[in-house]
Design a protein around this motif. Sequence first.
Motif, PDB file in Angstrom:
ATOM      1  N   ILE A  77     -32.678 -21.673 -13.925  1.00  8.75           N
ATOM      2  CA  ILE A  77     -33.135 -23.007 -14.299  1.00  8.75           C
ATOM      3  C   ILE A  77     -34.586 -22.917 -14.771  1.00  8.75           C
ATOM      4  O   ILE A  77     -35.293 -21.969 -14.441  1.00  8.75           O
ATOM      5  CB  ILE A  77     -33.022 -24.025 -13.140  1.00  8.75           C
ATOM      6  CG1 ILE A  77     -33.974 -23.660 -12.002  1.00  8.75           C
ATOM      7  CG2 ILE A  77     -31.596 -24.122 -12.645  1.00  8.75           C
ATOM      8  CD1 ILE A  77     -34.061 -24.739 -10.926  1.00  8.75           C
ATOM      9  N   THR A  78     -35.008 -23.905 -15.534  1.00  6.50           N
ATOM     10  CA  THR A  78     -36.373 -23.937 -16.043  1.00  6.50           C
ATOM     11  C   THR A  78     -37.226 -24.894 -15.222  1.00  6.50           C
ATOM     12  O   THR A  78     -36.696 -25.712 -14.448  1.00  6.50           O
ATOM     13  CB  THR A  78     -36.398 -24.390 -17.512  1.00  6.50           C
ATOM     14  OG1 THR A  78     -35.971 -25.769 -17.585  1.00  6.50           O
ATOM     15  CG2 THR A  78     -35.473 -23.526 -18.358  1.00  6.50           C
ATOM     16  N   PHE A  79     -38.518 -24.831 -15.438  1.00  2.39           N
ATOM     17  CA  PHE A  79     -39.422 -25.729 -14.723  1.00  2.39           C
ATOM     18  C   PHE A  79     -39.124 -27.183 -15.073  1.00  2.39           C
ATOM     19  O   PHE A  79     -39.196 -28.061 -14.214  1.00  2.39           O
ATOM     20  CB  PHE A  79     -40.880 -25.392 -15.079  1.00  2.39           C
ATOM     21  CG  PHE A  79     -41.890 -26.142 -14.255  1.00  2.39           C
ATOM     22  CD1 PHE A  79     -42.219 -25.732 -12.975  1.00  2.39           C
ATOM     23  CD2 PHE A  79     -42.508 -27.277 -14.764  1.00  2.39           C
ATOM     24  CE1 PHE A  79     -43.143 -26.438 -12.205  1.00  2.39           C
ATOM     25  CE2 PHE A  79     -43.430 -27.985 -14.014  1.00  2.39           C
ATOM     26  CZ  PHE A  79     -43.752 -27.562 -12.726  1.00  2.39           C
ATOM     27  N   HIS A  80     -38.764 -27.443 -16.318  1.00  2.00           N
ATOM     28  CA  HIS A  80     -38.468 -28.819 -16.730  1.00  2.00           C
ATOM     29  C   HIS A  80     -37.227 -29.355 -16.034  1.00  2.00           C
ATOM     30  O   HIS A  80     -37.067 -30.575 -15.891  1.00  2.00           O
ATOM     31  CB  HIS A  80     -38.278 -28.889 -18.248  1.00  2.00           C
ATOM     32  CG  HIS A  80     -38.193 -30.288 -18.767  1.00  2.00           C
ATOM     33  ND1 HIS A  80     -39.295 -31.120 -18.864  1.00  2.00           N
ATOM     34  CD2 HIS A  80     -37.136 -31.026 -19.198  1.00  2.00           C
ATOM     35  CE1 HIS A  80     -38.921 -32.296 -19.341  1.00  2.00           C
ATOM     36  NE2 HIS A  80     -37.618 -32.268 -19.547  1.00  2.00           N
ATOM     37  N   ASP A  81     -36.344 -28.463 -15.582  1.00  2.00           N
ATOM     38  CA  ASP A  81     -35.142 -28.908 -14.867  1.00  2.00           C
ATOM     39  C   ASP A  81     -35.490 -29.622 -13.566  1.00  2.00           C
ATOM     40  O   ASP A  81     -34.677 -30.402 -13.042  1.00  2.00           O
ATOM     41  CB  ASP A  81     -34.224 -27.719 -14.575  1.00  2.00           C
ATOM     42  CG  ASP A  81     -33.510 -27.213 -15.819  1.00  2.00           C
ATOM     43  OD1 ASP A  81     -33.269 -28.021 -16.725  1.00  2.00           O
ATOM     44  OD2 ASP A  81     -33.207 -26.006 -15.880  1.00  2.00           O
ATOM     45  N   LEU A  82     -36.678 -29.354 -13.029  1.00  2.00           N
ATOM     46  CA  LEU A  82     -37.098 -30.048 -11.803  1.00  2.00           C
ATOM     47  C   LEU A  82     -37.168 -31.554 -12.044  1.00  2.00           C
ATOM     48  O   LEU A  82     -36.905 -32.355 -11.139  1.00  2.00           O
ATOM     49  CB  LEU A  82     -38.464 -29.531 -11.348  1.00  2.00           C
ATOM     50  CG  LEU A  82     -38.534 -28.067 -10.914  1.00  2.00           C
ATOM     51  CD1 LEU A  82     -39.963 -27.690 -10.550  1.00  2.00           C
ATOM     52  CD2 LEU A  82     -37.591 -27.808  -9.728  1.00  2.00           C
ATOM     53  N   ARG A  83     -37.515 -31.923 -13.248  1.00  2.00           N
ATOM     54  CA  ARG A  83     -37.580 -33.350 -13.609  1.00  2.00           C
ATOM     55  C   ARG A  83     -36.188 -33.972 -13.564  1.00  2.00           C
ATOM     56  O   ARG A  83     -36.007 -35.098 -13.122  1.00  2.00           O
ATOM     57  CB  ARG A  83     -38.210 -33.469 -14.988  1.00  2.00           C
ATOM     58  CG  ARG A  83     -38.397 -34.875 -15.515  1.00  2.00           C
ATOM     59  CD  ARG A  83     -39.270 -34.831 -16.767  1.00  2.00           C
ATOM     60  NE  ARG A  83     -39.166 -36.047 -17.545  1.00  2.00           N
ATOM     61  CZ  ARG A  83     -39.836 -37.157 -17.289  1.00  2.00           C
ATOM     62  NH1 ARG A  83     -40.645 -37.207 -16.238  1.00  2.00           N
ATOM     63  NH2 ARG A  83     -39.704 -38.221 -18.046  1.00  2.00           N
ATOM     64  N   HIS A  84     -35.192 -33.213 -14.001  1.00  5.80           N
ATOM     65  CA  HIS A  84     -33.815 -33.700 -13.960  1.00  5.80           C
ATOM     66  C   HIS A  84     -33.307 -33.786 -12.518  1.00  5.80           C
ATOM     67  O   HIS A  84     -32.567 -34.703 -12.163  1.00  5.80           O
ATOM     68  CB  HIS A  84     -32.913 -32.780 -14.780  1.00  5.80           C
ATOM     69  CG  HIS A  84     -33.309 -32.677 -16.213  1.00  5.80           C
ATOM     70  ND1 HIS A  84     -33.546 -33.780 -16.994  1.00  5.80           N
ATOM     71  CD2 HIS A  84     -33.528 -31.595 -17.006  1.00  5.80           C
ATOM     72  CE1 HIS A  84     -33.885 -33.388 -18.218  1.00  5.80           C
ATOM     73  NE2 HIS A  84     -33.889 -32.069 -18.241  1.00  5.80           N
ATOM     74  N   ILE A  85     -33.708 -32.820 -11.708  1.00  4.40           N
ATOM     75  CA  ILE A  85     -33.314 -32.848 -10.295  1.00  4.40           C
ATOM     76  C   ILE A  85     -33.907 -34.078  -9.623  1.00  4.40           C
ATOM     77  O   ILE A  85     -33.250 -34.741  -8.813  1.00  4.40           O
ATOM     78  CB  ILE A  85     -33.763 -31.555  -9.580  1.00  4.40           C
ATOM     79  CG1 ILE A  85     -33.025 -30.351 -10.169  1.00  4.40           C
ATOM     80  CG2 ILE A  85     -33.529 -31.655  -8.076  1.00  4.40           C
ATOM     81  CD1 ILE A  85     -33.499 -29.014  -9.627  1.00  4.40           C
ATOM     82  N   ASN A  86     -35.155 -34.392  -9.961  1.00  6.44           N
ATOM     83  CA  ASN A  86     -35.797 -35.585  -9.403  1.00  6.44           C
ATOM     84  C   ASN A  86     -35.009 -36.847  -9.757  1.00  6.44           C
ATOM     85  O   ASN A  86     -34.800 -37.729  -8.916  1.00  6.44           O
ATOM     86  CB  ASN A  86     -37.229 -35.697  -9.916  1.00  6.44           C
ATOM     87  CG  ASN A  86     -37.914 -36.975  -9.486  1.00  6.44           C
ATOM     88  OD1 ASN A  86     -37.963 -37.944 -10.244  1.00  6.44           O
ATOM     89  ND2 ASN A  86     -38.430 -37.002  -8.275  1.00  6.44           N
ATOM     90  N   ALA A  87     -34.558 -36.921 -11.002  1.00  5.96           N
ATOM     91  CA  ALA A  87     -33.769 -38.083 -11.429  1.00  5.96           C
ATOM     92  C   ALA A  87     -32.453 -38.153 -10.664  1.00  5.96           C
ATOM     93  O   ALA A  87     -31.995 -39.240 -10.281  1.00  5.96           O
ATOM     94  CB  ALA A  87     -33.508 -38.006 -12.934  1.00  5.96           C
ATOM     95  N   SER A  88     -31.856 -36.998 -10.405  1.00  7.23           N
ATOM     96  CA  SER A  88     -30.596 -36.958  -9.664  1.00  7.23           C
ATOM     97  C   SER A  88     -30.790 -37.430  -8.227  1.00  7.23           C
ATOM     98  O   SER A  88     -29.927 -38.112  -7.662  1.00  7.23           O
ATOM     99  CB  SER A  88     -30.030 -35.531  -9.669  1.00  7.23           C
ATOM    100  OG  SER A  88     -29.748 -35.107 -10.977  1.00  7.23           O
ATOM    101  N   VAL A  89     -31.918 -37.070  -7.624  1.00  5.23           N
ATOM    102  CA  VAL A  89     -32.215 -37.501  -6.255  1.00  5.23           C
ATOM    103  C   VAL A  89     -32.342 -39.020  -6.204  1.00  5.23           C
ATOM    104  O   VAL A  89     -31.812 -39.669  -5.294  1.00  5.23           O
ATOM    105  CB  VAL A  89     -33.504 -36.825  -5.733  1.00  5.23           C
ATOM    106  CG1 VAL A  89     -33.962 -37.482  -4.433  1.00  5.23           C
ATOM    107  CG2 VAL A  89     -33.266 -35.343  -5.505  1.00  5.23           C
TER     108      VAL A  89
END
Length: 336
Positions: free
Chosen positions: A270-282
């Motif tokens: 995964i990339t660092f930007h994927d953390l933003r998507h994980i945040n949205a999922s949370v």
Amino acid sequence: MATAKKLPSGSYRVRVYDKVTGKYRSFTAPTKREAEHKAAEFLRYRVDTRDTRLTVREVCQRYINERSNVLSPASIDRYQRILDKQLSEDFKDTYLEKLSESIITDEVNRLCGKYTPKTVKTTVHFFLPIIRKHRRDLELDDIRLPKVFPKVKEYPEPAVIMQLFRGDRMELEVLLALCYGLRKEEIRGLRSSDLSGNVLTIRRVMIDVGRTSVVRENAAKTVNSIRSITVAPFVADLIQARSGDYVTSMSGQAIYKHFSRVMAKAGYSITFHDLRHINASVMLYLGVPDKYAMERGGWATDNTLKKVYQSTFSDQRKRFDDMVDNYFSKIYDTNI
């Protein structure tokens, strides 16, 4: 457009103004409809012959130069890289007057064989409108681009990511992206003074233009990206523990590479930007209302932004702040 008038000879003539030459042009035909059609076709496909004597390289470079103070530095840098690195020399050196649909199609086909569909799409959307402006006679609507298929990724649980970066030199950067959805450029633009109590204000970005880091004040990715968020105590403590004016001294590439390396070692791609998507999922998992989630992450349109700020700065917003912070705080405390 002017209406055709009948001449003594029985034919029809219409006069139209040519903005390129500053003169009027006359079109004559046996019928009124034919005369007006000729004039309409002329105006539709009128090309400044002075521009057609320029090459693709020259008109693209002029486009970039004319917008150097309008577009973001990142956009200018991206367009310059497309012109310098991605377009072929033969295509760039082609004069506009010599361009044809087949030449453009061949260049697009070459790009498809070398780059990803997303890169091809970005490249073509840069140069095609520029060419279309100068060569309106070309039929460019049939040029096909490869389909960009969404990538399916399996994200690790937030607790796994937190544990991997516990005590790491990039722990704060990861938490800001994971817990609050901050973009890499927003994290790099954060200053210690942006934290007041437990309220963090995102008001600038730092981006890489070539080998130079450029800071833009009050200019995040979009208007709605300039925002204030409440951060959990453990995040505020990490921010205050950083020395220096800026919260991080890492370059964009350093953040990207270090994060990818740590995750790859643990078996995740995964990339660092994927953390933003994980945040949205949370936030979706926790049932956070859409308009608050959009404000918190800076995803809204200008219109949505105005509506959000009118209704979410309230006790209800504080409740959702606490809800998200408590979720991440429990994970953080559990992994100690």
